[in-house]
Enzyme design. Structure first.
Site, PDB file in Angstrom:
ATOM      1  CB  SER A 170      39.858  44.734  37.389  1.00  0.00           C
ATOM      2  OG  SER A 170      38.699  45.536  37.423  1.00  0.00           O
ATOM      3  CE  LYS A 171      34.769  42.209  43.382  1.00  0.00           C
ATOM      4  NZ  LYS A 171      33.852  42.618  44.468  1.00  0.00           N
TER       5      LYS A 171
END
Length: 532
Positions: free
Chosen positions: A286-287
């Site tokens: 995930s960013k």
């Protein structure tokens, strides 16, 4: 677009395009003689480059280079609402840092440019016009409010949200009336029931009857920007893309893309959908994880080759998994037919060990070692600065000797400026009382060590140092050999013997300073011994 719609109304509505399956392609990689291999990495500049994007870019790069092809960077920036300033530049910067620069890109240019979708709007408008003319597309006048209500109703009934194709079968009169009020409608693509089967180079034969589970997708928004489905098809066609290597999340959408190719009369490329790169526990990257961006790894001192190595080592595409592969070796050994459908689990706790191997390889390469010396000099200057009592520690000969002696022991260049190794650069704060508490023979021990160094002029290994210091300890009354070791360790490094380690382990920090005294002409550590 509104003018085109009005012209079509005057001509009468054409019959809908058929959606029959495309012809079966041979089960091959499509890399035979005469085939110009062209692949693309097409991220959206909605964030900086992270490990998942790097892996997709890397597989495209090594596939292209294996077949003497071209690797293209295309920025899919049609969603202007999610655009992140600086992201486009970061993506290309990080590809260059990683050693996999594109052959064609927004920065480098090329024959198929421009390489940003926001600069290719005319091509998408032309394709949309062609689809409207054949009846494969139609205007949609549904308001955002109505579409949101459809979505909420579907979710309330535990159904998958989908457009109900309300505008698909509007009469010419209804379209004309709507255009008078709304001259810029969205354009939707007419999904046909007969979605073509296709052979994915990773997942094998696939068929997804998207029309039975999805509504007709928007291909052109009312603001004149295309959606991903139209833009990627148009760009891949005009850029001559031969192979599309992308994440497996786009596998289901490929049926829509093939229908678009068919409706436009274009031949599709070969598709290979890559399994996801996941965290070690199986969760998605995930960013929001700040430690998955390439900038983070570069700032922390991890080498590009170690990142390329670990993200291929944890996946598939090679005959065997092995640590320490370089980029040329990845290109030579890569085989797309060996890529499996299983997700790759990335264990970043192993990254320091990967980095240690690649750092050791660079240290053993003379030209690369010179670059490391310069980098380490800068790190020392940055870390210690005014604390450097003797700036001879920045001498390239001294710094190079440290690299050669510590190779295999450190995982990153930054480790050499950590507190554990500070004694290599600055004089440790050790008081005479500290030394006297260890032995009453401080002066005698110091003189014997200086004598040893002056007469030997040799480079000491741990075994040689152990033997010489045992000889040195002979004749000292009331001082054990272990106390001599402790004394020298504290005097030269400021470090005590570590708990739970055998005494011999305490020799290791002595090798570097004593080697420099014996084996170089630099007066770096000699002052410390004399101060004892």
């Amino acid at each position: 677009m509104a003018a085109l719609l009005r012209r079509l109304l005057q001509r009468g509505r054409p019959s809908a395009a058929s959606g029959g399956p495309v012809g079966r392609r041979e089960a091959s990689l499509g890399t035979g003689p005469g085939v110009a291999v062209r692949v693309r990495f097409a991220p959206s500049p909605t964030g900086f480059l992270h490990l998942g994007g790097l892996r997709t870019a890397l597989y495209n790069y090594i596939f292209a280079k294996k077949y003497q092809g071209s690797f293209i960077l295309r920025l899919e920036d049609t969603d202007q609402t999610r655009f992140v300033p600086g992201a486009a530049e970061n993506i290309e910067d990080m590809l260059e840092w990683a050693g996999i620069p594109p052959d064609e890109s927004p920065r480098r240019g090329g024959p198929a440019g421009p390489y940003q979708q926001s600069q290719r709007l005319e091509l998408y408008a032309q394709a949309t016009e062609a689809l409207l003319k054949t009846g494969a597309a139609y205007p949609c006048f549904c308001s955002p409010q109505r579409l949101e209500l459809l979505k909420k109703e579907a979710l309330r009934n535990h159904q998958m949200p989908r457009y109900d194709n309300r505008c698909r079968n509007m009469s010419q009169e209804q379209v004309a009336q709507k255009l008078a009020k709304d001259p810029k409608p969205a354009i939707r693509f007419r999904l046909e029931q007969a979605a073509p089967a296709f052979e994915d180079l990773v997942y094998g034969w696939n068929r997804h009857d998207v029309a039975s589970v999805e509504g007709d997708p928007v291909i052109m928004k009312s603001d004149g920007f295309p959606t991903y489905h139209l833009a990627c098809v148009v760009d891949d066609h005009h850029m001559g893309i031969s192979h599309v290597l992308r994440g497996s999340e786009w596998l289901v959408s490929t049926a829509k893309h093939l229908l678009l190719y068919q409706a436009l009369g274009w031949h599709p490329p070969h598709f290979a959908h890559l399994p996801l790169l996941l965290n070690r526990d199986g969760s998605k990257l995930s960013k929001r994880q700040g430690d998955i961006f390439l900038e983070h790894f570069a700032a922390e001192g991890f080498l590009p080759d170690s990142l390329l190595d670990i993200i291929t080592n944890c996946g598939s595409g090679f005959a065997e998994n092995q640590m320490g592969r370089t980029l040329p070796e990845l290109i030579t050994q890569f085989n797309l037919t060996r890529v499996t459908c299983h997700s790759a689990l990335l264990d970043l706790e192993k990254l320091p060990e990967f980095n240690r191997l690649h750092l050791q390889r660079l240290v053993n390469n003379e030209s690369q070692r010179c670059q490391l010396v310069e980098k380490l000099q800068a790190l020392v200057e940055e870390a210690f600065g005014s604390q450097l009592q003797n700036r001879d520690v920045l001498n390239p000969i001294y710094v190079e000797r440290i690299l050669l002696l510590r190779q295999g022991h450190i995982c990153r260049l930054q480790d050499l400026v950590s507190p554990v190794y500070s004694y290599l650069w600055t004089r440790p704060a050790v008081g005479r009382a500290q030394l006297d508490a260890i032995s009453e023979e401080v002066d005698v021990i110091a003189k014997r060590v200086l004598g040893l160094l002056e007469r030997s002029g040799m480079s000491l290994t741990q075994d040689m140092l152990s033997g010489e210091l045992k000889k040195l300890s002979e004749g000292l009354e009331g001082t054990k050999h272990s106390n001599v070791m402790k004394l020298l360790r504290v005097a030269l490094s400021g470090q005590q013997v570590r708990q739970g380690h055998r005494l011999d382990c305490s020799l290791e920090p002595l090798i570097d300073p004593l080697n420099f005294l014996a084996g170089t002409e630099l007066n770096v550590q000699d002052t410390r011994m004399k101060e004892i």
